[in-house]
Design an enzyme around this catalytic site. Structure first.
Site, PDB file in Angstrom:
ATOM      1  N   LYS A 222       0.854  -1.164   0.037  1.00 28.06           N
ATOM      2  CA  LYS A 222       0.055   0.002  -0.047  1.00 28.06           C
ATOM      3  C   LYS A 222       0.881   1.121  -0.234  1.00 28.06           C
ATOM      4  CE  LYS A 222      -3.701   2.220   2.830  1.00 28.06           C
ATOM      5  NZ  LYS A 222      -4.439   1.787   3.771  1.00 28.06           N
ATOM      6  N   GLU A 228      10.585  -4.352   4.656  1.00 28.54           N
ATOM      7  CA  GLU A 228      10.584  -5.847   4.141  1.00 28.54           C
ATOM      8  C   GLU A 228      10.410  -6.075   2.931  1.00 28.54           C
ATOM      9  OE1 GLU A 228       8.979  -5.103   6.914  1.00 28.54           O
ATOM     10  OE2 GLU A 228       9.090  -6.266   8.299  1.00 28.54           O
ATOM     11  N   GLY A 283      -4.763  -2.334   5.118  1.00 23.14           N
ATOM     12  CA  GLY A 283      -3.986  -3.326   4.600  1.00 23.14           C
ATOM     13  C   GLY A 283      -4.451  -4.687   4.917  1.00 23.14           C
ATOM     14  N   ARG A 284      -5.349  -4.960   6.165  1.00 27.19           N
ATOM     15  CA  ARG A 284      -5.740  -6.386   6.257  1.00 27.19           C
ATOM     16  C   ARG A 284      -7.191  -6.320   5.756  1.00 27.19           C
ATOM     17  NH1 ARG A 284      -4.785  -2.869  10.638  1.00 27.19           N
ATOM     18  NH2 ARG A 284      -6.289  -2.238  11.830  1.00 27.19           N
ATOM     19  N   GLU A 369      -4.624  -7.263  14.700  1.00 23.21           N
ATOM     20  CA  GLU A 369      -4.165  -5.819  14.270  1.00 23.21           C
ATOM     21  C   GLU A 369      -5.218  -4.982  14.490  1.00 23.21           C
ATOM     22  OE1 GLU A 369      -0.353  -4.718  11.484  1.00 23.21           O
ATOM     23  OE2 GLU A 369      -2.452  -4.598  10.347  1.00 23.21           O
ATOM     24  N   HIS A 400      -4.268 -33.834  16.908  1.00 22.76           N
ATOM     25  CA  HIS A 400      -3.388 -34.778  17.233  1.00 22.76           C
ATOM     26  C   HIS A 400      -2.284 -33.627  17.958  1.00 22.76           C
ATOM     27  CE1 HIS A 400      -5.075 -38.408  15.859  1.00 22.76           C
ATOM     28  NE2 HIS A 400      -5.759 -37.622  14.951  1.00 22.76           N
ATOM     29  N   LYS A 520       9.377  -0.966  14.258  1.00 19.69           N
ATOM     30  CA  LYS A 520       9.896  -0.683  13.046  1.00 19.69           C
ATOM     31  C   LYS A 520      10.970   0.402  13.376  1.00 19.69           C
ATOM     32  CE  LYS A 520       5.837  -1.139  10.133  1.00 19.69           C
ATOM     33  NZ  LYS A 520       4.960  -0.434   9.421  1.00 19.69           N
TER      34      LYS A 520
HETATM   35  O1  F6P Z   1       3.202  -3.232   9.541  1.00 19.41           O
HETATM   36  C1  F6P Z   1       1.868  -3.263   9.588  1.00 19.41           C
HETATM   37  C2  F6P Z   1       1.317  -2.874   8.375  1.00 19.41           C
HETATM   38  O2  F6P Z   1       1.297  -1.640   8.082  1.00 19.41           O
HETATM   39  C3  F6P Z   1      -0.013  -3.694   8.008  1.00 19.41           C
HETATM   40  O3  F6P Z   1      -1.217  -3.037   8.434  1.00 19.41           O
HETATM   41  C4  F6P Z   1       0.073  -3.864   6.713  1.00 19.41           C
HETATM   42  O4  F6P Z   1      -0.697  -4.745   6.040  1.00 19.41           O
HETATM   43  C5  F6P Z   1       1.674  -4.200   6.017  1.00 19.41           C
HETATM   44  O5  F6P Z   1       2.265  -3.534   7.114  1.00 19.41           O
HETATM   45  C6  F6P Z   1       2.112  -3.838   4.913  1.00 19.41           C
HETATM   46  O6  F6P Z   1       1.883  -2.687   4.665  1.00 19.41           O
HETATM   47  P1  F6P Z   1       2.302  -2.082   3.140  1.00 19.41           P
HETATM   48  O7  F6P Z   1       1.267  -2.719   2.277  1.00 19.41           O
HETATM   49  O8  F6P Z   1       2.183  -0.740   3.027  1.00 19.41           O
HETATM   50  O9  F6P Z   1       3.263  -2.605   2.643  1.00 19.41           O
END
Ligand code: F6P
Length: 559
Positions: A222, A228, A283-284, A369, A400, A520
């Site tokens: 987003k 990452e 995002g979620r 979240e 199990h 972060k």
């Molecule tokens: O670290 C949390 C978060 O902001 C989530 O809410 C989101 O889904 C994820 O990181 C990834 O964010 P982006 O889509 O901006 O890379």
């Protein structure tokens, strides 16, 4: 009325004030809870022979049996009053009509607009957002058709054979869950991989058997700034360029899903191959936006649209069904009852469907979240528990491993069993065995096995306590015809709206995520120090400093 139950009038219900713990229904639930804690599901079922057929609801084609919850009719009436007194109906309307209910970020919360019909009108700041949604859907469909038909070619003219989604959190968990869930509907001659972790292993293992000239990367973020994702995207870029040796190749091997066009351009991705979405999609809550590009590439535009229809059916049910028959409202209220009045700290989601193996992981972000918050929207620290810990595994595997604790441990763990009537892979007796297990687990949790029953079966006295099952452990059972794109959409929307119901009653902002920020920032500061960059900050505590030194020295020695 059955013995041990109390009436609404006896439990002190009065019309009242808007802060949660001051609401008359909350006070009444508090007064009512001890009486229910003394009741056993065995007795509740014995007193009411029709309970199992009565405490059920059906919406959008999904059947919910909630009779195995530790509730009486009074409990349910009070929970419904709690929903009314919390203004849940009005809160739902605010979401659907684009009010800025994510107050800490000043944003509307409109994932429901992502599946609105073309002719719907939903306004944010005076602009109808629905045409934009359908424009992006059409752009996605056009692109997916080309890739799936082999018309979209790589830089050296080869058709695309592998799609790698790079993203994390909502930009990964939804896509990977949906791909796994809908695998039988996917184009089997395309390979799909998902890279999320900044651990280089994730990228290396995902690409080790792929060829750059037939691989397409979907960089899903987003913000297009997530450490990452950008680290993995840069490694992907280097991996492609190492083989294709031409910057122009980026345009054919990378597309972006993002709200940040500037950053997408900077990366070298052609904005024509950027699929947008909007700040009113969290995002979620984004797996049915363009973040679902990899899903659409796998299952095709027609099935993707069927999935959206499924979401929409559940949206309509949530918005219009009376609370007594409203699946997300019922499940949200029951989880509040279990957490706030019976003391449950966690909630297990147990799909008896192998294709839903990533569903619990997806739900963890969606639920935790969203509702892992300790202050209300107005900033007051809450005096009650909010979001429970969600976890789970597909049945029967979980049986199990951890079910022992659910059956005989000291904690109360409400469970959601999800069962499909029809298997996507009918094979001999498999599905009947699977279904029998799902139904039996809910039965065993509710009714257990008394010491007397154990003795009657001839057990030695010293083993009786070990073989006794207390029972009285609550569960919901969800029955769905068959796992399809449409029913997957319904299930996801069901949980989205459960989360909404919980958050509205707890008076928290379910749509921000400030709790991820501090870690972060501190990671960036530590990374700067590892890389020898100056950092003007205060010294670290002795534990952090020692760990950093040990890592620095140890990893240098091993290099
Ligand atoms: O670290 C949390 C978060 O902001 C989530 O809410 C989101 O889904 C994820 O990181 C990834 O964010 P982006 O889509 O901006 O890379």
């Amino acid at each position: 009325m059955a013995p041990g139950r109390i009436s609404l009038d006896e439990c002190g219900y009065k019309k009242g004030v808007p802060s949660l713990t001051d609401l008359p229904a909350w006070t009444a639930l508090n007064a009512h809870a001890p009486a229910v804690q003394r009741l056993h599901l065995r007795d509740l079922f014995a007193e009411d022979k029709k309970r199992g057929a009565r405490l059920v609801a059906e919406g959008a084609g999904i059947y919910l049996d909630y009779s195995k919850n530790r509730v009486t009719d009074v409990t349910l009436a009070l929970l419904h009053r709690l929903a009314e007194e919390s203004g849940l109906r009005a809160e739902i309307e605010k979401m659907f009509t684009g009010e800025k209910i994510n107050t800490t970020e000043g944003r509307a919360v409109l994932h429901t607009a992502l599946r609105a019909k073309k002719d719907a009108e939903i306004f944010v700041d005076g602009v109808n957002v629905v045409p934009g949604v359908h424009k992006v859907l059409d752009q996605m469909a056009d692109f997916c058709d080309k890739v799936r038909a082999g018309v979209w070619r790589g830089h050296s003219g080869k058709p695309i054979r592998a799609i790698v989604n790079i993203g994390i959190g909502g930009s990964d968990l939804g896509p990977v869950m949906a791909f796994e869930a809908l695998r039988p509907y996917s184009l089997r001659n395309l390979t799909f991989r998902f890279v999320s972790n900044v651990d280089g292993t994730d990228f290396v293992e995902a690409t080790h058997d792929l060829e750059p000239d037939s691989t397409l990367f979907v960089v899903s973020s987003k913000t297009f700034t997530t450490l990452e994702t950008m680290t993995n995207a840069l490694s992907a870029r280097a991996w492609v360029l190492a083989k294709l040796k031409d910057e122009d190749a980026i345009k054919r091997h990378f597309v972006a899903v993002s709200t940040n066009e500037v950053k997408v351009r900077e990366f070298g991705i052609d904005p024509a191959n950027m699929f947008g979405f909007w700040d009113w999609v969290g995002g979620r809550y984004s797996m049915d936006s363009s973040i679902g590009l990899s899903t659409m590439l796998a299952i095709g535009p027609a099935d993707f649209r069927k999935m959206l229809e499924g979401f929409r059916e559940m949206d309509e049910h949530f918005r219009t069904a009376p609370f007594e028959q409203n699946l997300p409202v019922l499940m949200g209220l029951l989880s509040i009852w279990n957490s706030n009045f019976l003391g449950a700290h966690t909630s297990a989601v147990l799909p008896y469907e192998q294709y839903l193996k990533r569903f619990p992981a997806y739900l963890q972000q969606l639920t935790m979240e969203s509702n892992g918050k300790r202050v209300t929207k107005s900033g007051a620290v809450v005096s009650y528990m909010t979001g429970p810990i969600y976890w789970g595994e597909p049945g029967t595997n979980g049986q199990h491993s951890f079910y022992q604790l659910i059956h005989q441990g000291t904690r109360l763990i409400p469970c959601d069993f999800i069962l499909f009537l029809q298997s996507l892979n009918p094979l001999g007796r498999h599905h009947d065995i699977l279904a029998a297990n799902a139904i039996a687990q809910a039965e065993a949790l509710a009714f257990g096995k008394t010491a007397e029953e154990v003795r009657r079966s001839g057990e030695k006295e010293d083993l009786v306590p070990h073989k006794t099952f207390e029972g009285n452990r609550p569960s919901n059972t969800i029955l769905v015809d068959k796992l399809t794109p449409r029913t997957l959409g319904k299930l996801i929307a069901l949980y989205e709206h459960i989360v909404f119901t919980q958050g509205a009653i707890w008076q928290i902002d379910s749509f921000d995520q400030w709790g991820v920020e501090l870690g972060k920032k501190l990671a960036m500061r530590i990374l700067d120090e590892f890389e020898g960059k100056p950092n003007g900050g205060a010294p670290h505590d002795s534990s952090t400093a020692t760990l950093m030194n040990r890592y620095r020295k140890g990893s240098a020695d091993l290099r």
